[in-house]
Scaffold this motif. Structure first.
Motif, PDB file in Angstrom:
ATOM      1  N   ALA A  37     -24.613   5.818   7.808  1.00 56.86           N
ATOM      2  CA  ALA A  37     -25.938   6.435   7.880  1.00 56.86           C
ATOM      3  C   ALA A  37     -26.803   6.139   6.670  1.00 56.86           C
ATOM      4  O   ALA A  37     -27.945   6.599   6.594  1.00 56.86           O
ATOM      5  N   GLY A  38     -26.271   5.392   5.702  1.00 57.16           N
ATOM      6  CA  GLY A  38     -27.088   4.989   4.557  1.00 57.16           C
ATOM      7  C   GLY A  38     -26.773   5.674   3.247  1.00 57.16           C
ATOM      8  O   GLY A  38     -27.392   5.379   2.228  1.00 57.16           O
ATOM      9  N   VAL A  39     -25.831   6.606   3.237  1.00 54.10           N
ATOM     10  CA  VAL A  39     -25.462   7.293   1.993  1.00 54.10           C
ATOM     11  C   VAL A  39     -24.657   6.334   1.119  1.00 54.10           C
ATOM     12  O   VAL A  39     -23.806   5.591   1.612  1.00 54.10           O
ATOM     13  N   ARG A  40     -24.927   6.329  -0.176  1.00 53.08           N
ATOM     14  CA  ARG A  40     -24.213   5.429  -1.075  1.00 53.08           C
ATOM     15  C   ARG A  40     -23.487   6.170  -2.194  1.00 53.08           C
ATOM     16  O   ARG A  40     -22.662   5.590  -2.886  1.00 53.08           O
ATOM     17  N   ASP A  41     -23.777   7.441  -2.397  1.00 58.43           N
ATOM     18  CA  ASP A  41     -23.107   8.229  -3.429  1.00 58.43           C
ATOM     19  C   ASP A  41     -21.807   8.791  -2.850  1.00 58.43           C
ATOM     20  O   ASP A  41     -21.691   9.978  -2.517  1.00 58.43           O
ATOM     21  N   LEU A  42     -20.809   7.919  -2.717  1.00 55.59           N
ATOM     22  CA  LEU A  42     -19.572   8.270  -2.046  1.00 55.59           C
ATOM     23  C   LEU A  42     -18.370   7.856  -2.879  1.00 55.59           C
ATOM     24  O   LEU A  42     -18.403   6.861  -3.605  1.00 55.59           O
ATOM     25  N   GLN A  43     -17.284   8.598  -2.749  1.00 58.26           N
ATOM     26  CA  GLN A  43     -16.068   8.304  -3.494  1.00 58.26           C
ATOM     27  C   GLN A  43     -15.500   6.944  -3.142  1.00 58.26           C
ATOM     28  O   GLN A  43     -14.944   6.245  -4.004  1.00 58.26           O
ATOM     29  N   VAL A  44     -15.650   6.528  -1.887  1.00 54.14           N
ATOM     30  CA  VAL A  44     -15.090   5.254  -1.455  1.00 54.14           C
ATOM     31  C   VAL A  44     -15.791   4.070  -2.120  1.00 54.14           C
ATOM     32  O   VAL A  44     -15.265   2.949  -2.105  1.00 54.14           O
ATOM     33  N   LEU A  45     -16.947   4.297  -2.706  1.00 50.90           N
ATOM     34  CA  LEU A  45     -17.679   3.229  -3.398  1.00 50.90           C
ATOM     35  C   LEU A  45     -17.502   3.308  -4.906  1.00 50.90           C
ATOM     36  O   LEU A  45     -18.315   2.777  -5.672  1.00 50.90           O
ATOM     37  N   GLU A  46     -16.415   3.966  -5.331  1.00 56.12           N
ATOM     38  CA  GLU A  46     -16.143   4.117  -6.760  1.00 56.12           C
ATOM     39  C   GLU A  46     -14.719   3.665  -7.093  1.00 56.12           C
ATOM     40  O   GLU A  46     -13.814   3.768  -6.265  1.00 56.12           O
ATOM     41  N   GLY A  47     -14.534   3.176  -8.312  1.00 46.72           N
ATOM     42  CA  GLY A  47     -13.206   2.894  -8.850  1.00 46.72           C
ATOM     43  C   GLY A  47     -12.362   1.974  -8.001  1.00 46.72           C
ATOM     44  O   GLY A  47     -12.843   1.019  -7.373  1.00 46.72           O
ATOM     45  N   TRP A  48     -11.067   2.288  -7.945  1.00 51.00           N
ATOM     46  CA  TRP A  48     -10.121   1.419  -7.232  1.00 51.00           C
ATOM     47  C   TRP A  48     -10.397   1.403  -5.732  1.00 51.00           C
ATOM     48  O   TRP A  48     -10.129   0.389  -5.072  1.00 51.00           O
ATOM     49  N   LYS A  87       8.611   1.494  -7.428  1.00 48.59           N
ATOM     50  CA  LYS A  87       7.723   0.740  -6.542  1.00 48.59           C
ATOM     51  C   LYS A  87       6.262   0.922  -6.945  1.00 48.59           C
ATOM     52  O   LYS A  87       5.463  -0.014  -6.863  1.00 48.59           O
ATOM     53  N   LEU A  88       5.910   2.130  -7.391  1.00 49.96           N
ATOM     54  CA  LEU A  88       4.535   2.361  -7.860  1.00 49.96           C
ATOM     55  C   LEU A  88       4.220   1.466  -9.060  1.00 49.96           C
ATOM     56  O   LEU A  88       3.123   0.911  -9.169  1.00 49.96           O
ATOM     57  N   ILE A  89       5.181   1.352  -9.963  1.00 52.71           N
ATOM     58  CA  ILE A  89       4.989   0.507 -11.144  1.00 52.71           C
ATOM     59  C   ILE A  89       4.878  -0.964 -10.725  1.00 52.71           C
ATOM     60  O   ILE A  89       4.018  -1.706 -11.214  1.00 52.71           O
ATOM     61  N   LYS A  90       5.732  -1.369  -9.794  1.00 57.63           N
ATOM     62  CA  LYS A  90       5.731  -2.760  -9.332  1.00 57.63           C
ATOM     63  C   LYS A  90       4.405  -3.125  -8.656  1.00 57.63           C
ATOM     64  O   LYS A  90       3.888  -4.232  -8.844  1.00 57.63           O
ATOM     65  N   THR A  91       3.869  -2.197  -7.874  1.00 52.32           N
ATOM     66  CA  THR A  91       2.611  -2.464  -7.158  1.00 52.32           C
ATOM     67  C   THR A  91       1.382  -2.117  -7.991  1.00 52.32           C
ATOM     68  O   THR A  91       0.260  -2.379  -7.560  1.00 52.32           O
ATOM     69  N   ASP A  92       1.596  -1.519  -9.162  1.00 51.84           N
ATOM     70  CA  ASP A  92       0.492  -1.136 -10.058  1.00 51.84           C
ATOM     71  C   ASP A  92      -0.490  -0.188  -9.350  1.00 51.84           C
ATOM     72  O   ASP A  92      -1.704  -0.338  -9.465  1.00 51.84           O
ATOM     73  N   ARG A  93       0.070   0.784  -8.618  1.00 50.17           N
ATOM     74  CA  ARG A  93      -0.785   1.722  -7.889  1.00 50.17           C
ATOM     75  C   ARG A  93      -0.680   3.155  -8.395  1.00 50.17           C
ATOM     76  O   ARG A  93      -1.188   4.065  -7.774  1.00 50.17           O
ATOM     77  N   GLY A  94      -0.012   3.338  -9.516  1.00 47.82           N
ATOM     78  CA  GLY A  94       0.141   4.685 -10.037  1.00 47.82           C
ATOM     79  C   GLY A  94      -1.186   5.372 -10.302  1.00 47.82           C
ATOM     80  O   GLY A  94      -1.345   6.572 -10.035  1.00 47.82           O
ATOM     81  N   ASN A  95      -2.172   4.600 -10.806  1.00 47.89           N
ATOM     82  CA  ASN A  95      -3.476   5.202 -11.120  1.00 47.89           C
ATOM     83  C   ASN A  95      -4.232   5.618  -9.866  1.00 47.89           C
ATOM     84  O   ASN A  95      -5.166   6.415  -9.937  1.00 47.89           O
ATOM     85  N   TRP A  96      -3.841   5.119  -8.698  1.00 50.30           N
ATOM     86  CA  TRP A  96      -4.485   5.531  -7.456  1.00 50.30           C
ATOM     87  C   TRP A  96      -4.239   7.013  -7.181  1.00 50.30           C
ATOM     88  O   TRP A  96      -4.994   7.653  -6.437  1.00 50.30           O
ATOM     89  N   LEU A  97      -3.170   7.554  -7.757  1.00 50.50           N
ATOM     90  CA  LEU A  97      -2.739   8.902  -7.420  1.00 50.50           C
ATOM     91  C   LEU A  97      -3.204   9.966  -8.412  1.00 50.50           C
ATOM     92  O   LEU A  97      -2.979  11.156  -8.196  1.00 50.50           O
TER      93      LEU A  97
END
Length: 400
Positions: free
Chosen positions: A344-355, A172-182
């Motif tokens: 609060a205005g912070v932009r150096d966050l993991q959620v704003l990177e990559g996938w 299922k990970l291969i089918k959804t192409d989400r392996g790199n998320w992990l």
């Protein structure tokens, strides 16, 4: 699948590991006891590939676990599959100083293909195999010998089920192409530094009482001392002193040993026994925490305030919607403190990177910047871009 008898000799273990070393993966689980000890006592190891499964008795007289530990830590060709494997990996690190590698954790993987935050093993087996596990043997004394047939059957079942579930999850990970998320999550599991306890850093796991260097210096010294006492006696650190007691002493150190009798969480005997004397010496010798070791201030922008708190709430709502839309655990995308920082205005966050940026962060940022809005379509809450809404309205007006 062939199920072996309980393995109690080095020769049988070496033969098993020789065969398993040719497999693409092995499913691994352990049974251990740690209620009364500092170091977990390994009582049983279960291992399986797609063809055979066995339980290994590490308490058997004369058995040498080297063939197993080499398979775990030295053989890079075989993937080691765990479920919620942090404590299993910790045991291997305690024995070898190394983590199994490469590793795969099915609990972590489920976060990328479902909304399950921390799915338990029984629910995992029920979900994928439609099998209900008998949990009766789960909390037995695994250190007592001989082990019963029921205990061994229950324990081996953990890896026989896991060896069947892993290929399904991988497909299922291969089918959804989400392996790199992990990748980052699996790397954390395989990082030995997460399991090796440095007494001088143990204070960082305790809620810091403020940012006073003198207090934090005492906290560091006391935590390191407690860790050493617990390791030496091989008892849980909480048996020496609970975290809240330790933090209280760091903030309000007793002036004399007899004052320890007044400290909540300590017995009156500390006022004149040897451990109380050692504690007082640690307090006396503690130095202020150096500037370079001071904990970093929480990364935040301007104070949230009422409006910022509302934005953070909207981000949490967006997170729920997006997690449901793409069928992923919200925790894998981001955390509450990150969303508050974003508001609060912070932009150096993991959620704003990559996938994470691609599947959630981009929309989260646009929501903060007023470019995204909530709308109800066909009775369901949806996210709508402001530009799209305006274009739609303009088209409607032009048609009239």
């Amino acid at each position: 699948m062939k199920i072996h008898d309980l393995i109690t000799t080095t020769d049988k273990l070496a033969e098993l590991c020789g065969r398993l070393s040719k497999s693409d993966f092995v499913a691994v689980d352990t049974e251990f006891m740690r209620e009364n000890t500092y170091w977990p006592e390994l009582c049983l190891v279960q291992i399986a590939d797609e063809n055979e499964a066995a339980a290994i008795d590490p308490l058997a007289d004369g058995i040498d676990l080297t063939p197993l530990l080499d398979l775990m830590c030295e053989n890079e060709e075989v993937l080691k599959v765990f479920h919620a494997g942090g404590q299993d990996v910790e045991i291997i690190v305690n024995l070898t100083g190394k983590t199994p590698h490469p590793v795969f954790d099915t609990q972590i993987a489920m976060m990328a293909i479902s909304q399950s935050e921390q799915i338990g093993y029984a629910n995992l087996v029920d979900t994928w195999l439609n099998i209900q596990i008998d949990k009766g043997a789960r909390f037995t004394d695994w250190s007592r010998r001989p082990l019963t047939d029921r205990q061994i059957e229950y324990a081996i079942g953990d890896v026989t089920h896991l060896s069947k579930i892993f290929p399904k999850i991988l497909k299922k990970l291969i089918k959804t192409d989400r392996g790199n998320w992990l990748n980052a999550e699996m790397d954390k599991l395989a990082d030995a530094s997460n399991y090796i306890i440095d007494p001088d850093k143990s204070w960082k796991r305790i809620r810091s009482p403020g940012r006073n260097p003198q207090v934090l210096g005492r906290l560091k010294a006391l935590a390191a001392w407690r860790e050493g006492e617990a390791q030496h006696k091989n008892i849980p650190r909480g048996r020496i002193m609970r975290d809240e007691t330790l933090a209280d002493i760091a903030s309000h150190p007793p002036k004399q040993q007899r004052d320890l009798a007044k400290v909540r969480g300590l017995s009156a005997a500390w006022k004149d026994n040897d451990i109380g004397k050692r504690l007082m010496k640690v307090i006396a010798d503690a130095e202020p925490l150096p500037k370079e070791e001071m904990p970093a201030k929480m990364k935040r922008g301007a104070p949230l305030g009422r409006e910022g708190a509302l934005v953070a709430d909207l981000l949490k709502l967006l997170l729920k919607i997006r997690a449901r839309e793409i069928d992923v655990a919200a925790r894998l995308l981001t955390r509450a403190d990150e969303m508050e920082a974003l508001a609060a205005g912070v932009r150096d966050l993991q959620v704003l990177e990559g996938w994470r940026y691609d599947v959630f962060g981009k929309d989260a940022l646009e929501l903060v910047e007023g470019k995204l809005a909530f709308a109800v379509q066909n009775g369901k809450l949806k996210m709508t871009h402001i530009d799209d809404m305006q274009a739609s309205m303009e088209e409607s007006l032009a048609a009239e």
